[in-house]
Write a protein that holds these residues in place. Structure first.
Motif, PDB file in Angstrom:
ATOM      1  N   UNK A 150      -0.755  12.966  10.160  1.00  0.00           N
ATOM      2  CA  UNK A 150      -0.643  11.514  10.182  1.00  0.00           C
ATOM      3  C   UNK A 150      -0.218  11.068   8.785  1.00  0.00           C
ATOM      4  N   UNK A 151       0.896  10.365   8.702  1.00  0.00           N
ATOM      5  CA  UNK A 151       1.435   9.975   7.392  1.00  0.00           C
ATOM      6  C   UNK A 151       0.502   9.058   6.606  1.00  0.00           C
ATOM      7  N   UNK A 152      -0.381   8.330   7.275  1.00  0.00           N
ATOM      8  CA  UNK A 152      -1.309   7.438   6.568  1.00  0.00           C
ATOM      9  C   UNK A 152      -2.369   8.218   5.787  1.00  0.00           C
ATOM     10  N   UNK A 153      -2.575   9.474   6.135  1.00  0.00           N
ATOM     11  CA  UNK A 153      -3.602  10.285   5.480  1.00  0.00           C
ATOM     12  C   UNK A 153      -3.064  10.971   4.229  1.00  0.00           C
ATOM     13  N   UNK A 154      -1.760  11.010   4.073  1.00  0.00           N
ATOM     14  CA  UNK A 154      -1.175  11.641   2.888  1.00  0.00           C
ATOM     15  C   UNK A 154      -1.131  10.620   1.748  1.00  0.00           C
ATOM     16  N   UNK A 155      -2.180  10.626   0.924  1.00  0.00           N
ATOM     17  CA  UNK A 155      -2.286   9.699  -0.192  1.00  0.00           C
ATOM     18  C   UNK A 155      -2.930  10.424  -1.370  1.00  0.00           C
ATOM     19  N   UNK A 156      -2.856   9.809  -2.527  1.00  0.00           N
ATOM     20  CA  UNK A 156      -3.493  10.379  -3.712  1.00  0.00           C
ATOM     21  C   UNK A 156      -4.936   9.878  -3.758  1.00  0.00           C
ATOM     22  N   UNK A 157      -5.915  10.771  -3.532  1.00  0.00           N
ATOM     23  CA  UNK A 157      -7.316  10.342  -3.474  1.00  0.00           C
ATOM     24  C   UNK A 157      -7.869   9.958  -4.855  1.00  0.00           C
ATOM     25  N   UNK A 158      -8.836   9.040  -4.825  1.00  0.00           N
ATOM     26  CA  UNK A 158      -9.557   8.678  -6.037  1.00  0.00           C
ATOM     27  C   UNK A 158     -10.732   9.620  -6.256  1.00  0.00           C
ATOM     28  N   UNK A 159     -11.255  10.180  -5.166  1.00  0.00           N
ATOM     29  CA  UNK A 159     -12.382  11.117  -5.247  1.00  0.00           C
ATOM     30  C   UNK A 159     -12.436  11.942  -3.962  1.00  0.00           C
ATOM     31  N   UNK A 160     -13.335  12.920  -3.955  1.00  0.00           N
ATOM     32  CA  UNK A 160     -13.547  13.772  -2.783  1.00  0.00           C
ATOM     33  C   UNK A 160     -15.044  13.822  -2.503  1.00  0.00           C
ATOM     34  N   UNK A 161     -15.398  13.935  -1.221  1.00  0.00           N
ATOM     35  CA  UNK A 161     -16.801  14.114  -0.852  1.00  0.00           C
ATOM     36  C   UNK A 161     -16.892  15.286   0.112  1.00  0.00           C
ATOM     37  N   UNK A 162     -18.108  15.702   0.410  1.00  0.00           N
ATOM     38  CA  UNK A 162     -18.390  16.766   1.386  1.00  0.00           C
ATOM     39  C   UNK A 162     -17.480  17.969   1.187  1.00  0.00           C
ATOM     40  N   UNK A 163     -16.786  18.348   2.235  1.00  0.00           N
ATOM     41  CA  UNK A 163     -15.944  19.540   2.233  1.00  0.00           C
ATOM     42  C   UNK A 163     -14.501  19.147   1.929  1.00  0.00           C
ATOM     43  N   UNK A 164     -14.264  18.613   0.719  1.00  0.00           N
ATOM     44  CA  UNK A 164     -12.946  18.156   0.265  1.00  0.00           C
ATOM     45  C   UNK A 164     -12.376  17.016   1.107  1.00  0.00           C
ATOM     46  N   UNK A 165     -13.229  16.119   1.583  1.00  0.00           N
ATOM     47  CA  UNK A 165     -12.742  14.942   2.283  1.00  0.00           C
ATOM     48  C   UNK A 165     -12.201  13.968   1.245  1.00  0.00           C
ATOM     49  N   UNK A 166     -10.939  13.536   1.360  1.00  0.00           N
ATOM     50  CA  UNK A 166     -10.361  12.626   0.367  1.00  0.00           C
ATOM     51  C   UNK A 166     -10.852  11.192   0.566  1.00  0.00           C
ATOM     52  N   UNK A 167     -11.061  10.504  -0.559  1.00  0.00           N
ATOM     53  CA  UNK A 167     -11.526   9.114  -0.537  1.00  0.00           C
ATOM     54  C   UNK A 167     -10.605   8.251  -1.391  1.00  0.00           C
ATOM     55  N   UNK A 168     -10.427   7.025  -0.962  1.00  0.00           N
ATOM     56  CA  UNK A 168      -9.595   6.057  -1.681  1.00  0.00           C
ATOM     57  C   UNK A 168     -10.379   4.757  -1.795  1.00  0.00           C
ATOM     58  N   UNK A 169     -10.353   4.159  -2.967  1.00  0.00           N
ATOM     59  CA  UNK A 169     -11.026   2.874  -3.162  1.00  0.00           C
ATOM     60  C   UNK A 169     -10.038   1.774  -2.790  1.00  0.00           C
ATOM     61  N   UNK A 170     -10.419   1.003  -1.775  1.00  0.00           N
ATOM     62  CA  UNK A 170      -9.610  -0.117  -1.319  1.00  0.00           C
ATOM     63  C   UNK A 170     -10.450  -1.372  -1.498  1.00  0.00           C
ATOM     64  N   UNK A 171     -10.041  -2.209  -2.448  1.00  0.00           N
ATOM     65  CA  UNK A 171     -10.853  -3.383  -2.790  1.00  0.00           C
ATOM     66  C   UNK A 171     -12.136  -2.911  -3.456  1.00  0.00           C
ATOM     67  N   UNK A 172     -13.268  -3.246  -2.866  1.00  0.00           N
ATOM     68  CA  UNK A 172     -14.563  -2.797  -3.382  1.00  0.00           C
ATOM     69  C   UNK A 172     -15.165  -1.711  -2.514  1.00  0.00           C
ATOM     70  N   UNK A 173     -14.405  -1.219  -1.550  1.00  0.00           N
ATOM     71  CA  UNK A 173     -14.930  -0.250  -0.590  1.00  0.00           C
ATOM     72  C   UNK A 173     -14.313   1.132  -0.804  1.00  0.00           C
ATOM     73  N   UNK A 174     -15.154   2.177  -0.725  1.00  0.00           N
ATOM     74  CA  UNK A 174     -14.703   3.557  -0.838  1.00  0.00           C
ATOM     75  C   UNK A 174     -14.484   4.085   0.591  1.00  0.00           C
ATOM     76  N   UNK A 175     -13.232   4.306   0.966  1.00  0.00           N
ATOM     77  CA  UNK A 175     -12.900   4.766   2.317  1.00  0.00           C
ATOM     78  C   UNK A 175     -12.553   6.242   2.249  1.00  0.00           C
ATOM     79  N   UNK A 176     -13.233   7.047   3.102  1.00  0.00           N
ATOM     80  CA  UNK A 176     -13.034   8.500   3.108  1.00  0.00           C
ATOM     81  C   UNK A 176     -12.502   8.927   4.472  1.00  0.00           C
ATOM     82  N   UNK A 177     -11.675   9.953   4.473  1.00  0.00           N
ATOM     83  CA  UNK A 177     -11.105  10.503   5.704  1.00  0.00           C
ATOM     84  C   UNK A 177     -11.918  11.728   6.089  1.00  0.00           C
TER      85      UNK A 177
END
Length: 182
Positions: A150-177
């Motif tokens: 999915x092209x929406x998932x290919x982004x430069x993450x701000x951080x990673x959690x769990x088993x290398x799940x990428x996270x991006x900060x959008x506004x004040x919220x940390x969104x992880x895939x």
């Protein structure tokens, strides 16, 4: 002037300690190979089967798994050498020689299989509609590839959690895939 034969004598204690140390290192390598097989290789195929949004292929792990049959046999040889104080060189007709030979043959075969598995995994991912996303790669991880479907998932993450799940900060919220496909 000293006899040159005196310079070539080895310390029996040092030889035994080196044999024990090498045996422990080889057993650690075998344990690492088994651990990587269980935690990285097998889950990889589960993610492909479940059509996970992100599939991480740890390329180095495929080759470390090849050491599993080699390391315990060589550790046994090191321990025998440490016990006897002589290099491990079993006679050709002995079961130890056959075991040593078969483990080396299996290790070489597994190295070839590892390369084939990488190629087949890459082909399978491409056939299932995945493409490589270098943006997801963790800094300094050259032997690791992330594949997305999915092209929406290919982004430069701000951080990673769990088993290398990428996270991006959008506004004040940390969104992880959630990348495990569950």
């Amino acid at each position: 002037m000293k006899n040159t034969a005196e310079f070539h004598l080895r310390s029996p204690v040092l030889f035994k300690l080196a044999g024990i140390g090498l045996a422990l290192c080889l057993l650690a390598i075998a344990a690492l190979g088994a651990y990587l097989l269980w935690t990285e290789i097998i889950p990889l195929y589960g993610r492909i089967y479940r059509d996970a949004p992100v599939v991480e292929t740890p390329l180095k792990s495929f080759f470390v798994v090849a050491a599993i049959p080699f390391a315990p046999v060589m550790a046994l040889g090191c321990l025998i050498a440490a016990r006897t104080g002589q290099k491990f060189d079993p006679p050709q007709k002995s079961w130890l020689y056959a075991l040593q030979l078969r483990s080396m043959q299996l290790t070489v075969a597994l190295m070839v299989v590892a390369a084939l598995m990488i190629a087949l995994t890459t082909a399978t991912l491409s056939a299932k509609g995945y493409w490589s996303c270098p943006k997801l790669r963790i800094s300094g991880s050259g032997w690791q590839m992330f594949w997305v479907n999915d092209e929406r998932i290919c982004f430069t993450p701000d951080s990673y959690i769990n088993d290398n799940w990428p996270c991006k900060i959008v506004g004040k919220q940390n969104i992880c895939v959630q990348v495990d496909g569950r």
